[in-house]
Design a protein around this motif. Sequence first.
Motif, PDB file in Angstrom:
ATOM      1  N   SER A   1      -1.822  -7.130  12.716  1.00 47.61           N
ATOM      2  CA  SER A   1      -2.314  -5.871  12.147  1.00 47.61           C
ATOM      3  C   SER A   1      -3.791  -5.708  12.479  1.00 47.61           C
ATOM      4  O   SER A   1      -4.272  -4.594  12.656  1.00 47.61           O
ATOM      5  N   ARG A   2      -4.513  -6.837  12.587  1.00 45.11           N
ATOM      6  CA  ARG A   2      -5.940  -6.717  12.867  1.00 45.11           C
ATOM      7  C   ARG A   2      -6.178  -6.091  14.239  1.00 45.11           C
ATOM      8  O   ARG A   2      -6.919  -5.119  14.383  1.00 45.11           O
TER       9      ARG A   2
ATOM     10  N   MET B   1       0.470   7.230   9.207  1.00 45.72           N
ATOM     11  CA  MET B   1       0.052   5.948   9.799  1.00 45.72           C
ATOM     12  C   MET B   1       0.996   5.567  10.936  1.00 45.72           C
ATOM     13  O   MET B   1       0.561   5.098  11.999  1.00 45.72           O
TER      14      MET B   1
ATOM     15  N   ALA C   1       0.833  -1.207   0.000  1.00 46.22           N
ATOM     16  CA  ALA C   1       0.000   0.000   0.000  1.00 46.22           C
ATOM     17  C   ALA C   1       0.863   1.250   0.000  1.00 46.22           C
ATOM     18  O   ALA C   1       1.794   1.379   0.803  1.00 46.22           O
TER      19      ALA C   1
ATOM     20  N   ASP D   1       4.933  -1.259   6.726  1.00 42.96           N
ATOM     21  CA  ASP D   1       3.590  -1.690   7.134  1.00 42.96           C
ATOM     22  C   ASP D   1       3.634  -2.034   8.621  1.00 42.96           C
ATOM     23  O   ASP D   1       4.447  -1.470   9.338  1.00 42.96           O
ATOM     24  N   ALA D   2       2.787  -2.950   9.046  1.00 45.58           N
ATOM     25  CA  ALA D   2       2.765  -3.270  10.468  1.00 45.58           C
ATOM     26  C   ALA D   2       3.862  -4.293  10.764  1.00 45.58           C
ATOM     27  O   ALA D   2       3.596  -5.429  11.133  1.00 45.58           O
TER      28      ALA D   2
ATOM     29  N   LYS E   1      -2.443   3.835   2.768  1.00 50.67           N
ATOM     30  CA  LYS E   1      -2.627   2.659   3.616  1.00 50.67           C
ATOM     31  C   LYS E   1      -4.064   2.395   4.044  1.00 50.67           C
ATOM     32  O   LYS E   1      -4.878   3.318   4.141  1.00 50.67           O
ATOM     33  N   TYR E   2      -4.268   1.130   4.372  1.00 47.41           N
ATOM     34  CA  TYR E   2      -5.500   0.660   5.031  1.00 47.41           C
ATOM     35  C   TYR E   2      -5.126   0.390   6.485  1.00 47.41           C
ATOM     36  O   TYR E   2      -4.239  -0.414   6.765  1.00 47.41           O
ATOM     37  N   TRP E   3      -5.748   1.104   7.408  1.00 49.02           N
ATOM     38  CA  TRP E   3      -5.447   0.867   8.830  1.00 49.02           C
ATOM     39  C   TRP E   3      -6.688   1.238   9.627  1.00 49.02           C
ATOM     40  O   TRP E   3      -6.951   2.410   9.876  1.00 49.02           O
TER      41      TRP E   3
ATOM     42  N   ARG F   1      -6.914  -6.348  -2.387  1.00 52.81           N
ATOM     43  CA  ARG F   1      -6.057  -5.731  -3.418  1.00 52.81           C
ATOM     44  C   ARG F   1      -5.225  -6.761  -4.166  1.00 52.81           C
ATOM     45  O   ARG F   1      -4.849  -6.552  -5.311  1.00 52.81           O
TER      46      ARG F   1
ATOM     47  N   SER G   1      -8.617 -11.550   4.734  1.00 52.50           N
ATOM     48  CA  SER G   1      -7.687 -10.541   5.248  1.00 52.50           C
ATOM     49  C   SER G   1      -7.952  -9.295   4.418  1.00 52.50           C
ATOM     50  O   SER G   1      -7.959  -9.367   3.176  1.00 52.50           O
ATOM     51  N   GLY G   2      -8.200  -8.166   5.092  1.00 52.39           N
ATOM     52  CA  GLY G   2      -8.609  -6.950   4.386  1.00 52.39           C
ATOM     53  C   GLY G   2      -7.777  -6.686   3.149  1.00 52.39           C
ATOM     54  O   GLY G   2      -8.296  -6.591   2.025  1.00 52.39           O
ATOM     55  N   SER G   3      -6.456  -6.608   3.328  1.00 51.71           N
ATOM     56  CA  SER G   3      -5.604  -6.192   2.215  1.00 51.71           C
ATOM     57  C   SER G   3      -5.560  -7.230   1.090  1.00 51.71           C
ATOM     58  O   SER G   3      -5.078  -6.932  -0.003  1.00 51.71           O
TER      59      SER G   3
ATOM     60  N   SER H   1      -0.405 -12.834   4.295  1.00 44.84           N
ATOM     61  CA  SER H   1      -1.831 -13.181   4.390  1.00 44.84           C
ATOM     62  C   SER H   1      -2.598 -12.575   3.213  1.00 44.84           C
ATOM     63  O   SER H   1      -3.563 -13.146   2.734  1.00 44.84           O
TER      64      SER H   1
HETATM   65  O1  PMV Z   1      -4.901  -6.965   5.846  1.00 44.47           O
HETATM   66  P1  PMV Z   1      -4.238  -6.713   7.154  1.00 44.47           P
HETATM   67  O2  PMV Z   1      -5.220  -6.805   8.292  1.00 44.47           O
HETATM   68  O3  PMV Z   1      -3.012  -7.544   7.363  1.00 44.47           O
HETATM   69  O4  PMV Z   1      -3.764  -5.162   7.187  1.00 44.47           O
HETATM   70  C1  PMV Z   1      -2.688  -4.679   6.468  1.00 44.47           C
HETATM   71  C2  PMV Z   1      -2.422  -3.252   6.825  1.00 44.47           C
HETATM   72  C3  PMV Z   1      -1.168  -2.620   6.282  1.00 44.47           C
HETATM   73  O5  PMV Z   1      -0.305  -3.562   5.691  1.00 44.47           O
HETATM   74  C4  PMV Z   1      -0.431  -1.948   7.422  1.00 44.47           C
HETATM   75  C5  PMV Z   1      -1.497  -1.537   5.265  1.00 44.47           C
HETATM   76  C6  PMV Z   1      -2.031  -2.003   3.935  1.00 44.47           C
HETATM   77  O6  PMV Z   1      -2.882  -1.275   3.403  1.00 44.47           O
HETATM   78  O7  PMV Z   1      -1.595  -3.027   3.406  1.00 44.47           O
END
Ligand code: PMV
Length: 333
Positions: free
Chosen positions: A191-192, A242, A13, A283-284, A16-18, A141, A136-138, A104
């Motif tokens: 990250s969640r 972020m 990203a 990222d995280a 970012k998604y957070w 994408r 997993s959210g990301s 993930s």
């Molecule tokens: O999909 P998750 O819950 O692992 O979140 C990923 C969050 C970041 O990697 C920090 C940012 C992103 O948008 O990928």
Amino acid sequence: MKKIHITTHANLALIKYWGKRDEALLLPCTSSFGISLTALKTTTTLYSHAADEDLIQLDGNNNASLHIPIRKFFDGVRTRFGINTKFSILSKNHFPTASGLASSASGFAALALGVNSVCELGLSMQEISVLARTGSGSAARSIHGGVVLWHKGQALDGHDSFAQPMFNASWWPELRVIIAVTTTQEKKISSRAGATASKETSSLYPGWLERSKERLPKIIEAVRVRNFHTMGQLAEADWTDMRDVMLDTKPSLNYWTEVSWAVINKIIALREQSGLATYITTDAGPHVKVLCLAPDAPRIQEELRTIPGVLSILESCVADEPTIEEEYGNFIP
Ligand code: PMV
């Protein structure tokens, strides 16, 4: 019987998604924008069978706790599409398995693409992105290659929160992301959990949401006209925002190590003192992702190699679309 072999890439990203507006459906508070990376490749093999449970193998690691989100994902798929079979899943990351390298995302993207193919669900790419997001959210994408925009969406059921391909892999062939891998340890806070805590406790969170929204159309335009400086500045600004939200979370989320900071400081010094066109995002996790253009990549790699504690350096271009291959036979788990 059909076996599916899928190749996906993690998506880094730049915006970012957070944090989520719906924790159960993994609906984000922001739209995010990212690029698929050749260096972060995952291959997954998937087929369905009549055994009593899903059989999961991740990089040869049979730690059952890692399997829980995958079982949950397939339980959701079975309920939603009325499927009775169990699945056999073999997933391998072709990069040092390390915290914060988004395995993930590429993993769940592969599962969503794979289950659509194995079970012949006939889903559109938009629906596959929505399905991947539930793992997993990301991952929403990572079902695409190239440069991708994940729409935050408005709907309560999340059907409009999916990723849209914006530019294909060949749009910007000179673009590079150099990843400084700084640990092989698992991250302490997922990250969640981290994102939920940030949204609940950081007073900086609302400001970041506003600025992120403003940056999004600007970065899309910067990629469209291939303006590296504008893209890099916007990506780095979104990361610093972020990062500040993470550090301001109570208790503070410090995903970085001394080695991460050494890399970050080195890149900033190279930019300020040598005028090198290079920007940072993370990222995280403690790994540092360095944005640059192809002619500067060897110099950046050389500089990163001098930093004690950098375990490996991965150079990436923008990756192509995922591939899906079918194999027919009689497969016994
Ligand atoms: O999909 P998750 O819950 O692992 O979140 C990923 C969050 C970041 O990697 C920090 C940012 C992103 O948008 O990928």
